[in-house]
Design a protein around this motif. Sequence first.
Motif, PDB file in Angstrom:
ATOM      1  N   VAL A  63      75.486  64.558 -64.094  1.00 38.54           N
ATOM      2  CA  VAL A  63      74.556  64.857 -63.003  1.00 38.54           C
ATOM      3  C   VAL A  63      74.908  66.210 -62.390  1.00 38.54           C
ATOM      4  CG1 VAL A  63      73.899  64.194 -60.647  1.00 38.54           C
ATOM      5  CG2 VAL A  63      73.885  62.484 -62.474  1.00 38.54           C
ATOM      6  N   ILE A  64      76.216  66.470 -62.218  1.00 36.77           N
ATOM      7  CA  ILE A  64      76.643  67.754 -61.665  1.00 36.77           C
ATOM      8  C   ILE A  64      76.539  68.858 -62.705  1.00 36.77           C
ATOM      9  CG2 ILE A  64      78.626  69.055 -60.781  1.00 36.77           C
ATOM     10  CD1 ILE A  64      79.542  66.522 -59.350  1.00 36.77           C
ATOM     11  N   CYS A  65      77.184  68.660 -63.844  1.00 31.95           N
ATOM     12  CA  CYS A  65      77.262  69.731 -64.842  1.00 31.95           C
ATOM     13  C   CYS A  65      75.914  70.023 -65.490  1.00 31.95           C
ATOM     14  CB  CYS A  65      78.299  69.377 -65.909  1.00 31.95           C
ATOM     15  SG  CYS A  65      79.983  69.285 -65.263  1.00 31.95           S
ATOM     16  N   GLY A  66      75.044  69.028 -65.521  1.00 28.26           N
ATOM     17  CA  GLY A  66      73.699  69.251 -66.049  1.00 28.26           C
ATOM     18  C   GLY A  66      72.769  69.937 -65.069  1.00 28.26           C
ATOM     19  N   GLY A  67      73.264  70.234 -63.869  1.00 26.49           N
ATOM     20  CA  GLY A  67      72.484  71.008 -62.907  1.00 26.49           C
ATOM     21  C   GLY A  67      71.425  70.227 -62.150  1.00 26.49           C
ATOM     22  N   ILE A  68      71.442  68.891 -62.239  1.00 29.79           N
ATOM     23  CA  ILE A  68      70.410  68.093 -61.572  1.00 29.79           C
ATOM     24  C   ILE A  68      70.439  68.311 -60.064  1.00 29.79           C
ATOM     25  CG2 ILE A  68      69.634  65.729 -61.105  1.00 29.79           C
ATOM     26  CD1 ILE A  68      70.658  65.010 -63.940  1.00 29.79           C
ATOM     27  N   LEU A  69      71.635  68.328 -59.478  1.00 36.02           N
ATOM     28  CA  LEU A  69      71.736  68.506 -58.033  1.00 36.02           C
ATOM     29  C   LEU A  69      71.337  69.920 -57.600  1.00 36.02           C
ATOM     30  CD1 LEU A  69      75.035  66.566 -57.215  1.00 36.02           C
ATOM     31  CD2 LEU A  69      72.674  65.726 -57.237  1.00 36.02           C
ATOM     32  N   ASP A  70      71.510  70.890 -58.477  1.00 38.41           N
ATOM     33  CA  ASP A  70      71.078  72.253 -58.158  1.00 38.41           C
ATOM     34  C   ASP A  70      69.557  72.382 -58.205  1.00 38.41           C
ATOM     35  OD1 ASP A  70      73.690  73.020 -57.840  1.00 38.41           O
ATOM     36  OD2 ASP A  70      73.846  74.080 -59.758  1.00 38.41           O
ATOM     37  N   ARG A  71      68.940  71.806 -59.213  1.00 38.92           N
ATOM     38  CA  ARG A  71      67.491  71.946 -59.373  1.00 38.92           C
ATOM     39  C   ARG A  71      66.712  71.108 -58.370  1.00 38.92           C
ATOM     40  NH1 ARG A  71      69.195  71.351 -64.526  1.00 38.92           N
ATOM     41  NH2 ARG A  71      68.265  69.287 -64.837  1.00 38.92           N
ATOM     42  N   TYR A  72      67.330  70.023 -57.896  1.00 41.14           N
ATOM     43  CA  TYR A  72      66.616  69.085 -57.030  1.00 41.14           C
ATOM     44  C   TYR A  72      67.420  68.863 -55.748  1.00 41.14           C
ATOM     45  CZ  TYR A  72      63.982  68.516 -61.280  1.00 41.14           C
ATOM     46  OH  TYR A  72      63.212  68.763 -62.386  1.00 41.14           O
ATOM     47  N   PRO A  73      67.204  69.703 -54.755  1.00 48.24           N
ATOM     48  CA  PRO A  73      68.054  69.676 -53.553  1.00 48.24           C
ATOM     49  C   PRO A  73      67.906  68.417 -52.709  1.00 48.24           C
ATOM     50  CG  PRO A  73      66.211  71.200 -53.279  1.00 48.24           C
ATOM     51  CD  PRO A  73      66.217  70.806 -54.718  1.00 48.24           C
ATOM     52  N   ASP A  74      66.867  67.632 -52.937  1.00 47.78           N
ATOM     53  CA  ASP A  74      66.672  66.417 -52.146  1.00 47.78           C
ATOM     54  C   ASP A  74      67.073  65.154 -52.899  1.00 47.78           C
ATOM     55  OD1 ASP A  74      65.710  67.625 -49.759  1.00 47.78           O
ATOM     56  OD2 ASP A  74      63.809  68.012 -50.765  1.00 47.78           O
ATOM     57  N   ILE A  75      67.845  65.310 -53.962  1.00 48.06           N
ATOM     58  CA  ILE A  75      68.427  64.170 -54.673  1.00 48.06           C
ATOM     59  C   ILE A  75      69.915  64.104 -54.359  1.00 48.06           C
ATOM     60  CG2 ILE A  75      69.101  63.291 -56.952  1.00 48.06           C
ATOM     61  CD1 ILE A  75      66.450  64.107 -58.043  1.00 48.06           C
ATOM     62  N   LYS A  76      70.376  62.912 -54.055  1.00 41.66           N
ATOM     63  CA  LYS A  76      71.805  62.622 -53.949  1.00 41.66           C
ATOM     64  C   LYS A  76      72.154  61.626 -55.047  1.00 41.66           C
ATOM     65  CE  LYS A  76      71.773  63.146 -48.887  1.00 41.66           C
ATOM     66  NZ  LYS A  76      70.310  63.304 -48.689  1.00 41.66           N
ATOM     67  N   VAL A  77      73.452  61.404 -55.270  1.00 40.77           N
ATOM     68  CA  VAL A  77      73.878  60.432 -56.277  1.00 40.77           C
ATOM     69  C   VAL A  77      74.970  59.557 -55.675  1.00 40.77           C
ATOM     70  CG1 VAL A  77      75.521  62.063 -57.333  1.00 40.77           C
ATOM     71  CG2 VAL A  77      74.720  60.080 -58.638  1.00 40.77           C
ATOM     72  N   GLY A  78      74.880  58.253 -55.931  1.00 42.75           N
ATOM     73  CA  GLY A  78      75.861  57.323 -55.398  1.00 42.75           C
ATOM     74  C   GLY A  78      76.251  56.269 -56.408  1.00 42.75           C
ATOM     75  N   PHE A  79      77.383  55.614 -56.155  1.00 41.73           N
ATOM     76  CA  PHE A  79      77.965  54.674 -57.105  1.00 41.73           C
ATOM     77  C   PHE A  79      78.375  53.405 -56.382  1.00 41.73           C
ATOM     78  CE2 PHE A  79      78.506  58.965 -58.485  1.00 41.73           C
ATOM     79  CZ  PHE A  79      78.130  58.928 -59.818  1.00 41.73           C
ATOM     80  N   SER A  80      78.133  52.262 -57.019  1.00 43.79           N
ATOM     81  CA  SER A  80      78.561  50.988 -56.445  1.00 43.79           C
ATOM     82  C   SER A  80      79.241  50.155 -57.523  1.00 43.79           C
ATOM     83  CB  SER A  80      77.380  50.223 -55.847  1.00 43.79           C
ATOM     84  OG  SER A  80      76.409  49.928 -56.822  1.00 43.79           O
ATOM     85  N   GLU A  81      80.150  49.318 -57.091  1.00 45.19           N
ATOM     86  CA  GLU A  81      80.979  48.452 -57.944  1.00 45.19           C
ATOM     87  C   GLU A  81      81.843  49.231 -58.922  1.00 45.19           C
ATOM     88  OE1 GLU A  81      80.620  44.100 -60.093  1.00 45.19           O
ATOM     89  OE2 GLU A  81      79.350  44.658 -58.423  1.00 45.19           O
ATOM     90  N   THR A  82      82.183  50.450 -58.574  1.00 43.05           N
ATOM     91  CA  THR A  82      83.016  51.279 -59.445  1.00 43.05           C
ATOM     92  C   THR A  82      84.391  51.539 -58.836  1.00 43.05           C
ATOM     93  OG1 THR A  82      82.278  53.373 -58.455  1.00 43.05           O
ATOM     94  CG2 THR A  82      80.953  52.477 -60.257  1.00 43.05           C
ATOM     95  N   GLY A  83      84.648  51.043 -57.620  1.00 42.15           N
ATOM     96  CA  GLY A  83      85.808  51.488 -56.886  1.00 42.15           C
ATOM     97  C   GLY A  83      85.591  52.899 -56.373  1.00 42.15           C
ATOM     98  N   HIS A  84      86.563  53.424 -55.655  1.00 35.99           N
ATOM     99  CA  HIS A  84      86.390  54.754 -55.078  1.00 35.99           C
ATOM    100  C   HIS A  84      87.593  55.672 -55.270  1.00 35.99           C
ATOM    101  CE1 HIS A  84      88.115  52.062 -52.040  1.00 35.99           C
ATOM    102  NE2 HIS A  84      88.570  53.091 -51.352  1.00 35.99           N
ATOM    103  N   GLY A  85      88.740  55.129 -55.684  1.00 39.49           N
ATOM    104  CA  GLY A  85      89.928  55.961 -55.843  1.00 39.49           C
ATOM    105  C   GLY A  85      89.815  56.987 -56.958  1.00 39.49           C
ATOM    106  N   TRP A  86      88.899  56.749 -57.911  1.00 37.61           N
ATOM    107  CA  TRP A  86      88.728  57.685 -59.021  1.00 37.61           C
ATOM    108  C   TRP A  86      88.060  58.997 -58.599  1.00 37.61           C
ATOM    109  CZ3 TRP A  86      83.747  59.273 -59.955  1.00 37.61           C
ATOM    110  CH2 TRP A  86      82.717  58.458 -59.455  1.00 37.61           C
TER     111      TRP A  86
END
Length: 394
Positions: free
Chosen positions: A264-287
Motif C-alpha cells: 500500500v505504501i510502496c505502491g504509492g496508493i497513499l500518495d495518489r489517494y490522499p483521502d485513503i487511510k489503511v488499518g489492521f485488525s487482529e494482527t497485533g501491533h508490536g510488529w
Amino acid sequence: MRAGYRVIDVDSHVTPSLEVLRRHADEGLKARWDEFAPYVRTMNSPPGRGHPEEPWTTLKINPIPYDRVAGRKGDAGEAEKGGAGALAGRVQNIARETCSPRIQHDNSTGRLADMDREGVDVNCLIPGTWASASTALDPSLAVGLYGAYHEYMAAFCAADPDRLKGLLLAPAADVEWAAAEIRRRGNEKWVSCVWPVLPEGVPVDDPDHEPIWQAMNDFHLPIMHHSFFYEPPYFPGYRDIWGNAAVARVAAHPWGAQRLLAYVICGGILDRYPDIKVGFSETGHGWLPYWVLRLDSQVEYVTGAVPALAMKPSDYVRAGRVFCAIETHEGPDMTKAVMDVLGDGCLMYASDFPHPECDWPRSVDNVLAWSNSIGPGAMQKLLAGNADRFLRML
C-alpha cells in the motif's frame, strides 16, 4: 462509555450464518444456492459465543486443518471442502460471562445490550472467514454473496447506525462491481471502511485496482485489513509453516499485515489517494514500528525497486495515514513502545468480541488498567480518538 472514556471497538465480529445471508440474497444468488453445497458445514456452537442455540450452517472453503503437533511426526493435513476450521475444538472461550445469543447473526438488539454492559460505544463489525475465503469461488458467485452481506449489514446496523458500523467487501476479482458498490453505498451511515478481498497471488498494488481506490477516496473510506489463516487466500508462507496451528496463527496475522502495508505504501496508493487511510485488525501491533523502520531502509537501499514516495514509510504512520488495532495480550509495555516510536495517533482499541479470545465483559477494563503506563491523553486516543479519525466518524 467506560470510566469517562468513549470506546470504539474496531475488531468485533458477525458471522453471519448461511440461513441469515439467504434472507438478504437476490433472486439470482438464490437460484445458484446449490453451488455452495460442497462447502457447507453444519455448526453446533456452545453458548456464550453469540451463535444460535440450534444448529446453523456456514461456508468452509478448503480449510487447512494444521494437524501436526509440534515436536512430532506428521503434516498439516489435507485441505477439505466443508472441513473443520483449524481452531475447532482447540480453543476455550476466555470470556467470563455469557453474551446474548445470535448477536453474530441477527440479534442486533442483544448486540447493543452487550455493548452497553461492557461500556463500548461503537462496534466495527467484521464478517467471518467465509468473506476472504470466497475469493476461491467463481467470482460471480462470490460477488452475489458479498451483495447479500451488504444488504444484511444495512439491516443489522439499522438498529442504531451511530453505534453499529460495518465494512464493504470489495472483490479484486471484479473491480467494476466493487467500485460501483462503493459508490452505491458509500454514503450509507453504517459504512465505515472497505475490505479489499484479494484472491491468492493478486497484489494489492496491482494497477487494475485503481477504480476501487478512486471510489474509496471519493467517499473518504479507509482500507481495513483483517487477516485469517486457514482458508483461502491463506497467508504468506503458509506452505512452509510445518503444519502446526499455533505457530501458523502466530505467523499468519502479522505476516499478512506486513505484506499488505508494504505494498500500500510502496505502491504509492497513499500518495495518489490522499483521502485513503489503511488499518489492521487482529494482527497485533508490536510488529508495526519494526516493519516500517525496516521499510525506511530498504526502499532507499534497493535502488529502483520502489517509485519515489512522498515521505518515508514510517512517516505515513506518524502523519495519520496508518492505523493498527491492539491485541491486549501484547500488554502495556509493547503498546507504549509503539507509541514511543511512532506517536500515539496510530493505535486503536480492539477486543475480537464475541470470539473466544475476547475477555468479555472485562476487555475494556483490562486496557484501562494500562493508564499509568501510557497516560490519559494517549488512552483517550487509543480507546476512541484514533478510531474516530480512521472510520471517518468525525
